[in-house]
Design an enzyme around this catalytic site. Sequence first.
Site, PDB file in Angstrom:
ATOM      1  N   THR A  15       0.845  -1.203   0.000  1.00 53.98           N
ATOM      2  CA  THR A  15       0.000   0.000   0.000  1.00 53.98           C
ATOM      3  C   THR A  15       0.875   1.246   0.000  1.00 53.98           C
ATOM      4  OG1 THR A  15      -1.713  -1.221   1.177  1.00 53.98           O
ATOM      5  CG2 THR A  15      -1.840   1.183   1.270  1.00 53.98           C
ATOM      6  N   ASN A  18      -5.474 -11.116  -6.487  1.00 55.07           N
ATOM      7  CA  ASN A  18      -5.664 -11.629  -5.129  1.00 55.07           C
ATOM      8  C   ASN A  18      -6.978 -12.371  -4.943  1.00 55.07           C
ATOM      9  OD1 ASN A  18      -6.262  -8.751  -5.614  1.00 55.07           O
ATOM     10  ND2 ASN A  18      -7.275  -8.848  -3.635  1.00 55.07           N
ATOM     11  N   GLN A  46       0.765 -10.999  -4.849  1.00 61.73           N
ATOM     12  CA  GLN A  46       0.285 -12.386  -4.808  1.00 61.73           C
ATOM     13  C   GLN A  46       1.163 -13.331  -5.617  1.00 61.73           C
ATOM     14  OE1 GLN A  46      -2.014 -13.526  -2.811  1.00 61.73           O
ATOM     15  NE2 GLN A  46      -2.946 -11.623  -2.124  1.00 61.73           N
ATOM     16  N   HIS A 103       4.058 -10.324   4.144  1.00 57.87           N
ATOM     17  CA  HIS A 103       3.125 -11.229   4.848  1.00 57.87           C
ATOM     18  C   HIS A 103       2.323 -12.119   3.908  1.00 57.87           C
ATOM     19  CE1 HIS A 103      -0.876  -9.053   4.459  1.00 57.87           C
ATOM     20  NE2 HIS A 103      -0.064  -8.106   4.044  1.00 57.87           N
ATOM     21  N   THR A 136      13.508   4.758  10.383  1.00 56.88           N
ATOM     22  CA  THR A 136      14.501   3.754  10.773  1.00 56.88           C
ATOM     23  C   THR A 136      14.163   2.409  10.140  1.00 56.88           C
ATOM     24  OG1 THR A 136      14.795   4.919  12.843  1.00 56.88           O
ATOM     25  CG2 THR A 136      15.584   2.632  12.773  1.00 56.88           C
ATOM     26  N   CYS A 141      -9.542  -6.718   2.985  1.00 59.80           N
ATOM     27  CA  CYS A 141      -9.798  -5.330   3.382  1.00 59.80           C
ATOM     28  C   CYS A 141     -11.159  -4.855   2.874  1.00 59.80           C
ATOM     29  CB  CYS A 141      -8.679  -4.410   2.892  1.00 59.80           C
ATOM     30  SG  CYS A 141      -8.181  -4.692   1.197  1.00 59.80           S
TER      31      CYS A 141
HETATM   32  N1  PLP Z   1      -1.952  -5.954  -3.606  1.00 55.64           N
HETATM   33  C1  PLP Z   1      -2.517  -7.158  -3.504  1.00 55.64           C
HETATM   34  C2  PLP Z   1      -2.720  -7.969  -4.750  1.00 55.64           C
HETATM   35  C3  PLP Z   1      -2.916  -7.650  -2.259  1.00 55.64           C
HETATM   36  O1  PLP Z   1      -3.492  -8.840  -2.184  1.00 55.64           O
HETATM   37  C4  PLP Z   1      -2.703  -6.843  -1.112  1.00 55.64           C
HETATM   38  C5  PLP Z   1      -3.143  -7.302   0.214  1.00 55.64           C
HETATM   39  O2  PLP Z   1      -4.276  -7.554   0.467  1.00 55.64           O
HETATM   40  C6  PLP Z   1      -2.097  -5.599  -1.269  1.00 55.64           C
HETATM   41  C7  PLP Z   1      -1.728  -5.190  -2.529  1.00 55.64           C
HETATM   42  C8  PLP Z   1      -1.837  -4.680  -0.108  1.00 55.64           C
HETATM   43  O3  PLP Z   1      -0.870  -5.204   0.742  1.00 55.64           O
HETATM   44  P1  PLP Z   1      -0.594  -4.507   2.155  1.00 55.64           P
HETATM   45  O4  PLP Z   1      -1.927  -4.405   2.825  1.00 55.64           O
HETATM   46  O5  PLP Z   1       0.312  -5.424   2.883  1.00 55.64           O
HETATM   47  O6  PLP Z   1       0.007  -3.184   1.884  1.00 55.64           O
END
Ligand code: PLP
Length: 381
Positions: A70, A147, A175, A196, A234, A323
């Site tokens: 993000t 995703n 992904q 993650h 940092t 989200c």
């Molecule tokens: N892009 C994709 C394809 C994702 O699946 C996600 C996470 O849901 C993101 C971006 C955003 O990742 P983050 O929330 O770790 O910044």
Amino acid sequence: MPYFDHNATTPLSAAARAAWLQAQEEAWQNPASPHRAGARVKALLERERGRLAELLGGGEENLVFTSGATEGANAVMAHLAAHSAPTARVFINPTEHSCVRAAAERWFHGRVEWLPIDPDGLVASDALDERLHAGGAALVAVMAANNETGVVQPISALVAACARHRVPMLCDAVQWLGKLPAAELASADFLLAAAHKFGGPKGVGFLRLPAGAPARGFSFITGGGQQGGRRAGTEDYPAVAALVAALTEAEMALARGESAPRLTWRDRYEHSLLPAIPGARIVGGGAGRLWNTVMAVFPQGANHRWLNKLDKRGFAVGTSAACTAAQGSSSQVLAALGFSPAEAQRAVRFSGGWATTEADWSALLAAVIEVRNEIAATELA
Ligand code: PLP
């Protein structure tokens, strides 16, 4: 509990955990500190940057560690908006994650154009070529793998089309990384990643900038001069060490061919699911997809019912992007693919991981059929 929501987040891999603990114990000092201990952490951090560059196919000087994808998406859009003509537009794949869509809308407000896609969500390179022909584009954004559906885009062909028109390409690799070889994305200009999603910790990721001019002067968050002035704050060396360890572990599994049986298990699940639930559809089923992902639209039952009933049986599954689902909104991806809001409300996403077994997929199938029978009985009653 069989976990089928890896596209939302993954458990910390053994290698990432070991790397994080070791770094936290032995190299916790500030890499910017002037003493020897600080200098040592700085050297370790740079070693990890080099290792990551090797996995990605070169260019450690272009890698910026971030808090995740993000942040990276916002950084790229903000930078390009500030350094391109006020009329410049961005061309976005409509099935992008909301972090790319929203960042584009924010930084290029009123200048976002959506690329045409086929019914599986694939962007065609000739259509992109045509759009770019008119000129005036500051950026093209197309994700490597979706995703929600797992659909994999023809990134090399799309990058080539962008290169012909000298327009940079932003590729959300969130992904893809850890599931398919990172080096296959070497040609994309800007690359977004979040640890993650591939067995690393939350809150760390990276942005790869293009080699040369566009990377010069790149700065998003200002403050201290960390990371060559490109990203203040940092550096979290233990998190970076864990990120690189997780990606290395996944790349090794890929090199050993361990994704192939997992693709077979996923395919077997789909091939059994479709005849067992007449009217069920696999989203993006006509395209190449990640080996771990199934997005199904069921003929009956709101997805929250599916989710709760599967949860009660011990299976953690997802609906749309975590989200989006958390906000109670329906899937923007399904809307872009032409599904009606009612259909989108019956979509369930199953996403396995490296530790998911064939037996887990079989158990999931049995549970899904049981839930379907329960839902059919109540909806008919
Ligand atoms: N892009 C994709 C394809 C994702 O699946 C996600 C996470 O849901 C993101 C971006 C955003 O990742 P983050 O929330 O770790 O910044």
